[in-house]
Write a protein that holds these residues in place. Structure first.
Motif, PDB file in Angstrom:
ATOM      1  N   SER A  78      34.954   4.184 -56.590  1.00 26.58           N
ATOM      2  CA  SER A  78      35.118   4.614 -55.197  1.00 26.58           C
ATOM      3  C   SER A  78      35.749   3.538 -54.339  1.00 26.58           C
ATOM      4  CB  SER A  78      33.761   5.016 -54.602  1.00 26.58           C
ATOM      5  OG  SER A  78      32.921   3.890 -54.414  1.00 26.58           O
ATOM      6  N   THR A 135      33.121   6.961 -47.842  1.00 29.38           N
ATOM      7  CA  THR A 135      32.834   7.750 -49.044  1.00 29.38           C
ATOM      8  C   THR A 135      31.545   8.531 -48.895  1.00 29.38           C
ATOM      9  OG1 THR A 135      33.999   6.236 -50.537  1.00 29.38           O
ATOM     10  CG2 THR A 135      32.258   7.590 -51.509  1.00 29.38           C
ATOM     11  N   ARG A 169      40.454  11.908 -51.949  1.00 29.65           N
ATOM     12  CA  ARG A 169      40.204  11.594 -53.352  1.00 29.65           C
ATOM     13  C   ARG A 169      38.842  12.132 -53.741  1.00 29.65           C
ATOM     14  NH1 ARG A 169      39.513   5.466 -55.314  1.00 29.65           N
ATOM     15  NH2 ARG A 169      38.378   5.569 -53.347  1.00 29.65           N
ATOM     16  N   THR A 220      36.770   9.878 -49.427  1.00 26.68           N
ATOM     17  CA  THR A 220      36.453  10.001 -50.850  1.00 26.68           C
ATOM     18  C   THR A 220      35.138  10.734 -51.059  1.00 26.68           C
ATOM     19  OG1 THR A 220      37.624   7.956 -51.409  1.00 26.68           O
ATOM     20  CG2 THR A 220      35.973   8.712 -52.972  1.00 26.68           C
TER      21      THR A 220
END
Length: 246
Positions: A216, A83, A159, A124
């Motif tokens: 997340s 992420t 995402r 992400t």
């Protein structure tokens, strides 16, 4: 086990996101880049999985994000679940002019997320924006936030999570001026009342950080998922998951 890259790790929301990430057993490595050394919000916290880069020249950040991220791939850390988070930002007053504000708050964020996307390492993207962000606004701040949101969504991460908090509460290293201080005072008074919306849904920076990390770490429901988490929803998620402060 996932790895995280945190931009804005010395700010109100980013520093709390960093602290919460350091405590998570689901995260194996955390990278940061900042103009000064980040400090976790809790003492005696294990920082063995934290790798920091201090670079005052923000023009070098995209290159460093790419370099440090690729070094991460060479380690034993898998790519899945990685992420890229940003709580990085400034104010027009701190920037000195509208032009400087856009160059710092908008342009650095967009270039940083683009470097993260181009690296191919992050699934992400998490962005701390603002409740009044609007690309069509005639006002500088909400328009800039809207432009960052639009740019990041178009990058096409697996995402994208956009957090849109209301008035931010909590201790800051530097004051953001009288209007912001007044908003915090009013917001703090109305926070736990039936008139929370009149206080612009006040929320603490550590609540935003905890909600951001919580979301997340959840698996994406579909490829290209985009989640806009508004001010009332942020407060609700914080309350439902035990992140909320009194």
């Amino acid at each position: 086990m996932a790895s995280y890259f945190i931009l804005g790790s010395t700010g109100l929301c980013g520093s709390h996101f960093l602290t919460t990430a350091l405590q998570s057993s689901e995260i194996s490595k955390i990278l940061t880049i900042s103009r000064r050394q980040p400090t976790p919000k809790q003492k005696d916290i294990d920082v063995s999985k934290l790798q920091t880069t201090v670079e005052k020249d923000t023009d070098k950040w995209p290159e460093l994000i790419t370099k440090n991220s690729k070094e991460l791939v060479g380690s034993s850390t898998p790519i899945k679940g990685n992420t890229f988070f940003s709580g990085f930002g400034t104010t027009r007053k701190a920037a000195g002019s509208a032009e400087n504000f856009l160059a710092i708050d908008r342009d650095i964020n967009i270039k940083a997320f683009q470097a993260a996307k181009d690296s191919g390492i992050y699934e992400t993207a998490v962005l701390v924006s603002a409740m009044n962000s609007n690309i069509n606004s005639s006002f500088l701040y909400p328009k800039a936030k809207g432009e960052i949101e639009e740019a990041v969504v178009k990058m096409g991460f697996k995402r994208t999570i956009i957090l849109k908090p209301g008035v931010l509460l909590g201790e800051r290293d530097e004051s953001k001026g009288f209007p912001n201080n007044l908003s915090e005072t009013i917001g703090g008074f109305l926070r736990n009342t039936l008139h929370v919306e009149k206080g612009a849904y006040p929320i603490y920076g550590d609540e935003v950080g905890k909600v951001g990390l919580f979301l997340s770490l959840k698996p994406a429901e579909k490829e290209g998922e985009v989640l806009y988490v508004g001010p009332s929803e942020l407060l609700q998620i914080a309350r439902e998951n035990g992140f909320s402060k009194q």
